[in-house]
Design an enzyme around this catalytic site. Structure first.
Site, short mmCIF file in Angstrom:
data_model
loop_
_atom_site.label_atom_id
_atom_site.label_comp_id
_atom_site.label_asym_id
_atom_site.label_seq_id
_atom_site.Cartn_x
_atom_site.Cartn_y
_atom_site.Cartn_z
N THR B 149 0.80 -1.24 -0.07
CA THR B 149 -0.11 0.02 0.05
C THR B 149 0.81 1.45 0.11
O THR B 149 1.80 1.46 0.49
CB THR B 149 -0.98 -0.02 1.17
OG1 THR B 149 -0.06 -0.22 2.30
CG2 THR B 149 -2.00 -0.84 1.11
N GLY B 188 3.87 -3.00 7.72
CA GLY B 188 4.02 -3.66 9.04
C GLY B 188 5.61 -4.20 9.00
O GLY B 188 6.07 -4.70 8.14
N GLU B 441 -7.19 -6.49 3.92
CA GLU B 441 -7.66 -7.58 3.21
C GLU B 441 -8.86 -7.37 2.42
O GLU B 441 -9.57 -8.08 2.47
CB GLU B 441 -7.51 -8.92 3.89
CG GLU B 441 -6.27 -9.18 4.81
CD GLU B 441 -5.64 -10.15 4.24
OE1 GLU B 441 -6.13 -11.01 3.48
OE2 GLU B 441 -4.60 -10.56 4.68
#
Lengths: 733, 733
Positions: B149, B188, B441
């Site tokens: 992203t 992350g 997701e």
């Protein structure tokens, strides 16, 4: 995209503001009640924004302790206004701060709302003067907290177990926590701020209990902050939200206070232990109203804030192309499904805003009537009636508005995608801070049931021909209202929609009242019948609340001044929003409309089509509408919700400022490096077995043991043989 | 109440467990699929509870940095199992940890699920061996993150703007972030853990763009953790939840990587810049399924955890007396309205549990079929069909199950009153951590729409006589199903309820399909028609999901072994729960049942009465049912949700341990004392004016000025006169 100004998003936002279909200033005045209130708000927003103690840029990275210290400084900087501003102005100032630092609002409110409020409503004139002289107004040398709830007793005041036993010998009360469950719990301000507490305790005189009364108990030496003898106070630590306020627990172990520290306006205890009880208890309920009215306002304002962020971000955020020929991706606010997610909530927040104005007006009317009341007043009955109605209405509104806003906050967050999950965009704290509104000052479910019970009573009044006021007018022409069917359903006018809501609310209330009566007829007690009918009561309250809110919105629209074409534009657009709210709630609660036969299946399809159409119409002026909410960027405190649309650049800047780079890694040497470069080759279990050769060894041990055993057996058998031989020889001797 | 053991609450809890109406162990086995899975879970719960790094008592008071460091230690302590446990066992272990430390689950998953997953699915065999040798399996010298992203591109992979430009001269790719909006965001593990990233970037060769591909880019020197040249990584800081994981941003400024660092299983770039694209793209969708199936499990487990706390606390919490003769107040779980708040959600969590088992089975079937597939395989069509169906089903379930669980968590919190708001009772973090499930997701709304689109396609298939599988069987006999009316409504059997759901789902899908077709017939493009029909698609997906979940629950109940009386008891109670779920959802979505004329208004009243009755019946065995969920106190990590009922004593102990007393006040001297004893007597404005005497002075100044002006005017008029005289004299000259 330049790092400092993102021309695409900024231009997109500018375009949204071109040619608004109404005068934004006039719209804003309409939503704030009048121009004076809007100007007051603007002045106060400017003052707060420029107050260095109210800097909000680092808010989300403060630890609990930092937050609490800063909050205390903020309190110190605002006490000035308590004595230099009108109550109305100060209330508005608090309302604004509550929008971006709800923990502050609570901590300030613990002293000024709850502690001082308890003294105001419970002290005799002499007692009141005494606490005034002690400095309660300016927090001079004292800060109060409100010790009501206990660890094992949240909502049941009558069940509180802390005791206040009168000792006639010394003319004192002994305040005592009899066991762990009676520990005062959730006491805001107790952990780090309060010098005194207004303690709810069971009054016991000469062995007899007189129910729960209020006592002022000194907790700490204000000069040193040491706890006084017999007082145990601790911090109850981390909460879901509102960490600005230091909630604590308090235990009393035979703490003695002078008799005059019991608040004696209502109940008096004389020097020789005579207890004089008040003739009338009810009027103390008035105190609950202000909190609830404030929470309806808060719900409206917080919903507007959340939607400001989500709608503004949806206007500048682009994802996918509807039309491949377009140079830019599509604004997500242009997708029908995204409009469906946000536009109804937007209309609802406006509806709540007008409802809150009415609720505040009703509260003021009621409290003035209560204050004007004198003993033997002929207005007593009418005033009690008004109080009852305001009480029931505020209970239902508090419940349904706070629930709806909590939901709006999270739906707004979800509508912002991943960025909604970053603390810096504000939804996380907004949700966590707001969530407690559903619980305190009466659990929402319990309040909804109270409202339902009152509706049943109103229904019975209506059957008896009594004329009902404001919220329940639809019960006045009960039979006519109940007879209405979908054939007269007019979905385009506010009157038509109101008729629908009146009919469906009347049906829901009727059902609750009839089910309740059936239980009574079966011989149940009122309490048992109420319990048994809790679900239908709840449903009645829910439908009634939507009906009530719609009515407030409609009436507010109808009362708007119409002196110019601009005024008419404002009214026209607010009327559209009111209609939208009424239709959308109809869709949400469609089952009740179908069941009351006010809508047919086909008409429901039509309602849905009209709601979708309203979504598109409101989307067209969503940004100017939100501008009319008039919430400053300082209060919004969310880069993706900025007024200027420069969202990504400011978001990046804020994240980078609050997470400075270039500092050494906090635990690389300690944890990560030893992990990444841990010695390998611990080996598999097979390697391990081979290395130690345990199985070989086990085999050897086994062989040795077997050999030894065999030897042993041989030896033994030799021994046995010899033994037998010896025995035989013996026998033959 | 003693401080250490509260006999009342503990005895109350014991009484709830006397004579359960079924064998709790057998119930537990049924809910876990089989005994082996239950035993595995029990073993792993014990291991986790005894692992000192997994101590949870101080969890809610850790700062973000402490939490992250501890999480890293936890990761180090678990890598061992990656190589020594079967995939099934390890997956289960992660699922358990995800229940009490979801941030850990994410951080571990970033390397093992996403980074390693990207290599597994995208690398050629040689590439795979290379990364294996580098240590990817054991995190030896490397830890990966997943850079998909971007700041301005959340869900649209095709719109990503990071570029990977092939430089034929040096045989390298140049990875570059062209502008701020293309900054990798939400990555992350990037901020503090990762040495490498799997970077999604637009492949550009000889000026031509080939769409988004994956590149392995080294980010840090693993020995020093210094950023490599051209890499800018920062921390994106505080989030709503999951602060155990270090999400960051990453910017690339002309970073060069060897050509072989592009994952080339599907698309290859040769030494001389030839790009070979894969014949088929679809099969990569398989990767999404695992995440979604896991999220359905997670939703079920998290709902069970939240309800365990709320139901247990409601069993021991007492408020008010229904019967004044009773010595104790009433357990709040005995109030009908409290049963209404919790029991339907309890049934729903069980329904989700069985649905999750089926979802995992479906995922395994699908992924095995995909793995078995070879080029030119005759099973290709059937496998793609299966993949399509699993994809659509998992999309809808992920959306509706995670939404429902998020709602359950907050409703469970509210049902616990004030104590639900304390961090120590777990709801705050549970909500904040779980909330992101609705976004990542695939945003839930978007996924629901995907599911709706697929239902429209299935409807068209059904019209063409194609036989549909599993979830959509009700479309196979479309005409029969659509004709059904409330006359055959059997509300007492699972078959009868299933018929209702099938009918109503068929109507909802039909409406969506017909609206869509009408748009196509009007000449709209498919995309435009899909957009226009988004709301009806959404509704179809919502009704279908309830129908699907009910079917899974029903089938699971029907498949249970029936070898003993105990087995039959288990089945009987699960059948009751299934019926309860089906009826309650019917009540929740009543408008669709009324509209499809499957229920009449009177039948709806009956449904509501039956739901209330189910609430009471399930309440009777709620505690044994919850015991069968088999979630250890260590995982529950909430004193009010303890299995033994000793809630207040343990809650008090925990709060006191985590907020130790006796430490100096952190800011009394600095802030509070100066505030409480600030010098008063700043004085009023009047005092101030008097002191300075400004008004006297102003008066004097005014008089002086007026005198001067008068003098001036006199002088001026004299001048003017003289001037006039002079002029006149001039004229007469």
């Amino acid at each position: 995209m330049n790092t400092w100004i993102d021309k695409t998003t900024v231009r997109t936002m500018l375009a949204e503001r071109e040619n608004p279909p109404f005068d934004v200033r006039k719209m804003s005045i309409a939503m704030h009640g009048n121009e004076r209130m809007l100007k007051l708000k603007e002045r106060q927003m400017l003052e707060l924004e420029r107050n260095p103690l109210f800097y909000m840029g680092d808010y989300h990275d403060l630890t609990k302790d930092e937050l609490r210290e800063r909050t205390m400084s903020r309190i110190a900087s605002l006490v000035h206004y308590v004595t230099n501003e009108s109550v109305e102005e100060f209330t508005k100032r608090m309302e604004l701060i509550g929008l971006f630092d709800p923990g502050f609002w609570t901590r300030f409110g613990v002293h000024y709302g709850l502690f001082l409020g308890a003294i105001r409503s419970g002290a005799t004139p002499n007692q009141f003067s005494y606490w005034m002289d002690k400095g309660v107004i300016g927090c001079n040398g004292m800060f109060g907290c409100f010790c009501m709830t206990e660890l094992a007793h949240g909502s049941n005041v009558a069940g509180l177990e802390t005791t206040a036993t009168f000792d006639e010998k010394t003319d004192e009360f002994i305040i005592h926590t009899p066991h762990l469950g009676a520990t005062k719990w959730w006491i805001g301000g107790a952990a780090q701020t309060a010098t005194h507490g207004a303690v709810f305790a069971k009054l016991i005189v000469n062995g007899r209990s007189y129910g729960t009364k209020t006592f002022i108990v000194p907790l700490r030496n204000p000069q040193t902050f040491d706890l006084l003898p017999g007082i145990n106070v601790g911090d109850i630590g981390k909460k879901m939200g509102r960490d600005s306020i230091d909630n604590g627990y308090v235990q009393f172990t035979n703490v003695r206070i002078p008799r005059a520290y019991m608040l004696m306006k209502h109940t008096q205890v004389t020097r020789d232990g005579e207890v004089r009880e008040p003739p009338l208890q009810q009027l103390t309920y008035g105190a609950l109203l202000q909190g609830r009215a404030a929470m309806v306002s808060d719900a409206a304002n917080m919903a507007k804030k959340a939607l400001t962020i989500a709608v503004r971000y949806a206007a500048v955020r682009r994802q996918f192309k509807s039309d491949p020929k377009e140079p830019l991706e599509t604004q997500i606010l242009d997708y029908p499904i995204h409009q469906r997610r946000l536009m109804p909530l937007l209309a609802q927040s406006v509806a709540f805003g007008f409802t809150a104005l009415e609720m505040v007006r009703l509260y003021e009317e009621t409290s003035q009537a209560l204050e004007a009341l004198e003993p033997g007043d002929p207005n007593l009955a009418a005033t009690l009636e008004l109080l009852k109605e305001t009480h029931a209405t505020s209970a239902g509104l508090k419940a349904f508005c706070t629930w709806a806003t909590l939901e709006s906050i999270d739906k707004a967050r979800q509508a912002c995608g991943g960025h909604g999950y970053s603390s810096y965009n504000g939804f996380a704290s907004m949700y966590a801070d707001f969530a407690v509104h559903c619980t305190w000052e009466g659990d929402n479910t319990i309040l909804a049931l109270q409202s339902g019970r009152s509706l049943i009573a109103s229904y019975q009044d209506a059957l008896e021909g009594k004329h009902l006021r404001a919220g329940c007018v639809y019960l006045n022409e009960l039979q006519t209202v109940l007879q209405r069917t979908g054939r007269d359903a007019d979905l385009d006018s506010l009157d038509g929609i109101q008729r629908g809501w009146d009919t469906v609310a009347a049906h829901a209330v009727k059902k609750a009242a009839e089910d309740f009566q059936a239980c009574i007829d079966q011989g149940m007690s009122k309490d048992a019948a109420n319990e048994k009918c809790s679900q239908v009561r709840f449903v009645a309250a829910s439908v009634h609340s939507s009906c009530f809110i719609f009515r407030q919105f409609k009436q507010a629209v109808e009362r708007l001044p119409l002196q110019s074409a601009d005024d008419r534009k404002v009214q026209e657009h607010l009327a559209l929003l009111a209609r939208f709210y009424g239709l959308w709630q109809m869709e949400e609660k469609a089952a009740f409309f179908l069941r009351a036969r006010w809508l047919s299946a086909e008409q429901l399809d039509l309602v849905q089509a009209k709601v979708s159409e309203c979504c598109t119409r409101v989307r067209a002026f969503a940004i100017p509408l939100i501008d009319a909410f008039a919430i400053s960027d300082h209060i919004i405190n969310s880069p993706i919700g900025r007024a200027d649309g420069n969202v990504y650049a400011e978001y990046f800047r804020l994240v980078r400022r609050n997470n400075p780079q270039g500092k050494p890694h906090p635990y690389f040497e300690r944890v990560i490096k030893p992990f990444l470069f841990r010695p390998t080759g611990e080996g598999t279990m097979e390697d391990f077995d081979e290395a130690i050769g345990i199985d070989e060894e086990i085999k050897e041990i086994k062989e040795d043991q077997e050999a030894a055993a065999a030897e042993d057996a041989e030896r033994k058998s030799k021994q046995e043989d010899q033994e037998r031989i010896r025995k035989a020889e013996d026998e033959f001797k």
